[in-house]
Design an enzyme around this catalytic site. Structure first.
Site, PDB file in Angstrom:
ATOM      1  N   GLU A   1       6.563  -2.842  -2.678  1.00  0.00           N
ATOM      2  CA  GLU A   1       6.051  -1.773  -1.808  1.00  0.00           C
ATOM      3  C   GLU A   1       5.965  -0.465  -2.584  1.00  0.00           C
ATOM      4  OE1 GLU A   1       8.375  -1.524   1.772  1.00  0.00           O
ATOM      5  OE2 GLU A   1       7.320  -3.222   2.669  1.00  0.00           O
TER       6      GLU A   1
ATOM      7  N   ASP B   1     -19.804   0.459   2.183  1.00  0.00           N
ATOM      8  CA  ASP B   1     -19.127  -0.839   2.301  1.00  0.00           C
ATOM      9  C   ASP B   1     -19.932  -1.859   1.494  1.00  0.00           C
ATOM     10  OD1 ASP B   1     -18.140  -3.301   2.993  1.00  0.00           O
ATOM     11  OD2 ASP B   1     -18.068  -2.915   5.150  1.00  0.00           O
TER      12      ASP B   1
ATOM     13  N   THR C   1     -14.933  -6.397  -0.817  1.00  0.00           N
ATOM     14  CA  THR C   1     -14.093  -7.584  -0.941  1.00  0.00           C
ATOM     15  C   THR C   1     -14.211  -8.046  -2.386  1.00  0.00           C
ATOM     16  OG1 THR C   1     -15.943  -9.005  -0.358  1.00  0.00           O
ATOM     17  CG2 THR C   1     -14.482  -8.358   1.438  1.00  0.00           C
TER      18      THR C   1
ATOM     19  N   ARG D   1      -9.454 -13.941  -2.852  1.00  0.00           N
ATOM     20  CA  ARG D   1      -9.652 -13.301  -1.546  1.00  0.00           C
ATOM     21  C   ARG D   1      -8.905 -11.979  -1.541  1.00  0.00           C
ATOM     22  NH1 ARG D   1     -12.165 -16.862   0.904  1.00  0.00           N
ATOM     23  NH2 ARG D   1     -12.645 -15.384   2.524  1.00  0.00           N
TER      24      ARG D   1
HETATM   25  C1  PLP Z   1     -16.991  -9.547   4.517  1.00  0.00           C
HETATM   26  C2  PLP Z   1     -17.152  -8.137   4.949  1.00  0.00           C
HETATM   27  C3  PLP Z   1     -16.046  -7.337   5.272  1.00  0.00           C
HETATM   28  C4  PLP Z   1     -14.651  -7.868   5.494  1.00  0.00           C
HETATM   29  O1  PLP Z   1     -14.086  -8.651   4.582  1.00  0.00           O
HETATM   30  P1  PLP Z   1     -12.806  -9.570   4.934  1.00  0.00           P
HETATM   31  O2  PLP Z   1     -12.190  -9.783   3.613  1.00  0.00           O
HETATM   32  O3  PLP Z   1     -13.355 -10.788   5.589  1.00  0.00           O
HETATM   33  O4  PLP Z   1     -11.933  -8.791   5.863  1.00  0.00           O
HETATM   34  C5  PLP Z   1     -16.269  -5.988   5.521  1.00  0.00           C
HETATM   35  N1  PLP Z   1     -17.496  -5.461   5.492  1.00  0.00           N
HETATM   36  C6  PLP Z   1     -18.581  -6.206   5.225  1.00  0.00           C
HETATM   37  C7  PLP Z   1     -19.915  -5.552   5.196  1.00  0.00           C
HETATM   38  C8  PLP Z   1     -18.447  -7.570   4.967  1.00  0.00           C
HETATM   39  O5  PLP Z   1     -19.532  -8.296   4.732  1.00  0.00           O
END
Ligand code: PLP
Length: 429
Positions: free
Chosen positions: A58, A209, A235, A244
């Site tokens: 942490e 994002d 991600t 992951r």
């Molecule tokens: C896949 C995705 C996420 C979330 O990813 P996880 O690892 O599944 O929580 C967030 N934003 C977008 C645009 C995505 O395609």
């Protein structure tokens, strides 16, 4: 039953070993077209399964709440250094357990509860964390949604691309504190410069994002939003081909707030084994061979879209610039919905996911579309020719969906195709 090279250490647990073997067989003997999936390298898997999973850490390098973190600190620093270098970022946080966590952490860091966020509509390609009623995000912040332009029959301007007039109008009217660029089901490049201009016009912050195109950006096949955005989230397991997990890049001025929002704001101990694997993936993504890979991902998606259009499918937005192809099933067969198509294709050895298309008359559970992606099978070595074959097998399966013998025959042909493209062929003893 086939055994993967990675489950050799699992002894004495027959149930788990058997399920691993079954999943190994499924992955290498059927076609993986889920746009958010990939085949990670054996090095990434080795780091994910490494001794780092035993450590509690942490805090952040140099500021941990537990002893014994000398080596872990070096590992996390290595991951952060590799990541900032890869994207040209000022600061990196590699601890988010997922892309969803990364998004919520940025909202938490930069906003107060009740503040307005302008993001993409879910049924037009946005993500759950962009304000779905089912997501905690919509209960904490106020979301306003922009969409895509109307569909048109003009092949030169097919529409269904982000409607920047709509983004600007809503931004001027609603004065959001944060604008979110990025999508989960969208096959076009997203221009970070226009988003930055609109954000500046209304004094908003900009979060990009990049969950889906992160690998294409790292490989140089897509524009890099990092210089234009206050924060970039992504991600590590989609086109970036790592373990992951999630990550955040940001400007130095936001670093402290974002780090605090991840820990202790949302998470406890970081997954240091995943962080070790992220470090491996960031290095892999910095090599020239990764650029070759991402160029092939895009070339394959273009060829796939063209072959599917020739089979009678309408391609949403008329084509693709990235790793995704979004099919409107209605022109191919007005009776066929996304749910049935996904189930038929599963039986034929073609793994896809149903997806709503812009202005879909069907519900998110049924849908009129399919989202297809090229990242995984491109890692396995497939090129334009193989994607042409997959397009024809996919169309055949959907046309002959009532004929069990025909589906079995297609399943056999898919198995034969995949046998020549085992992503782990060099590692099987
Ligand atoms: C896949 C995705 C996420 C979330 O990813 P996880 O690892 O599944 O929580 C967030 N934003 C977008 C645009 C995505 O395609």
């Amino acid at each position: 039953m086939a055994h993967s090279p990675f489950d050799a250490w699992i002894t004495g647990d027959d149930e788990v070993t058997s399920l691993l073997a079954q999943e190994w067989t499924r992955q290498i003997s059927s076609v993986q077209l889920i746009a958010s999936e990939n085949f990670t390298s054996p090095s990434v898997m080795a780091a994910t399964g490494s001794i780092m999973t035993n450590k509690y850490a942490e805090g952040y390098p140099g500021r941990r709440y537990y002893g014994g973190n000398q080596v872990v600190d070096e590992m996390e620093d290595l991951a952060r250094r590799r990541l900032t270098a890869l994207f040209g970022a000022e600061h990196a946080n590699v601890q988010p357990h997922s892309g969803a966590n990364a998004n919520v952490a940025v909202y938490q860091a930069l906003l107060n509860p009740g503040d307005t966020i302008l993001a993409m509509r879910l049924d037009q390609g946005g993500h759950l964390t962009h304000g779905s009623p089912a997501s905690i995000t919509s209960k904490i912040w106020r979301f306003v949604s922009y969409g895509v332009t109307a569909r048109s029959d003009d092949p030169n301007e097919p529409g269904e691309i982000i409607d920047f007039d709509n983004v600007r109008d809503l931004a001027l009217k609603e004065r959001p504190k944060l604008i979110v660029a990025g999508a989960t089901a969208y096959s076009r490049q997203i221009d970070p410069v226009i988003f930055r201009e609109i954000a500046d016009e209304v004094g908003a912050l900009l979060m990009f994002d990049s969950a889906h195109p992160a690998g294409l950006i790292a490989g140089g096949s897509h524009p890099n939003p990092t210089p234009y955005a206050d924060a970039v989230t992504f991600t590590t397991h989609k086109t970036l081909r790592g373990p992951r997990g999630g990550a955040i890049l940001c400007r130095e001025e936001h670093a402290k707030k974002i780090d605090s929002a991840v820990f202790p704001g949302q998470q406890g101990g970081p997954l240091e084994h995943a962080i070790a694997a992220k470090a491996v993936a960031f290095r892999e993504a910095s090599q020239a061979s990764f650029h070759t890979y991402t160029e092939q991902v895009v070339a394959n998606a273009r060829a796939f879209a063209a072959a599917l259009a020739a089979e009678g499918f309408r391609i949403v937005s008329g084509g693709t610039d990235n790793h995704q192809v979004i099919l409107d099933l209605r022109d191919f067969d007005a009776e066929l919905n996304g749910k049935v198509a996904q189930e038929v294709l599963d039986r034929a050895g073609i793994t896809t996911n149903r997806n709503q298309i812009p202005d879909d008359p069907r519900s998110p559970f049924i849908t009129s579309g399919l989202r297809l992606g090229t990242p995984a099978q491109t890692t396995a070595g497939m090129k334009e020719g193989e994607f042409g074959q997959i397009a024809s097998l996919l169309a055949r399966a959907l046309r002959q969906r009532e004929d069990e013998a025909a589906i079995t025959q297609i399943r056999t042909e898919i198995g034969e195709l995949c046998a020549g493209f085992n992503p782990y062929a060099n590692f099987v003893s």
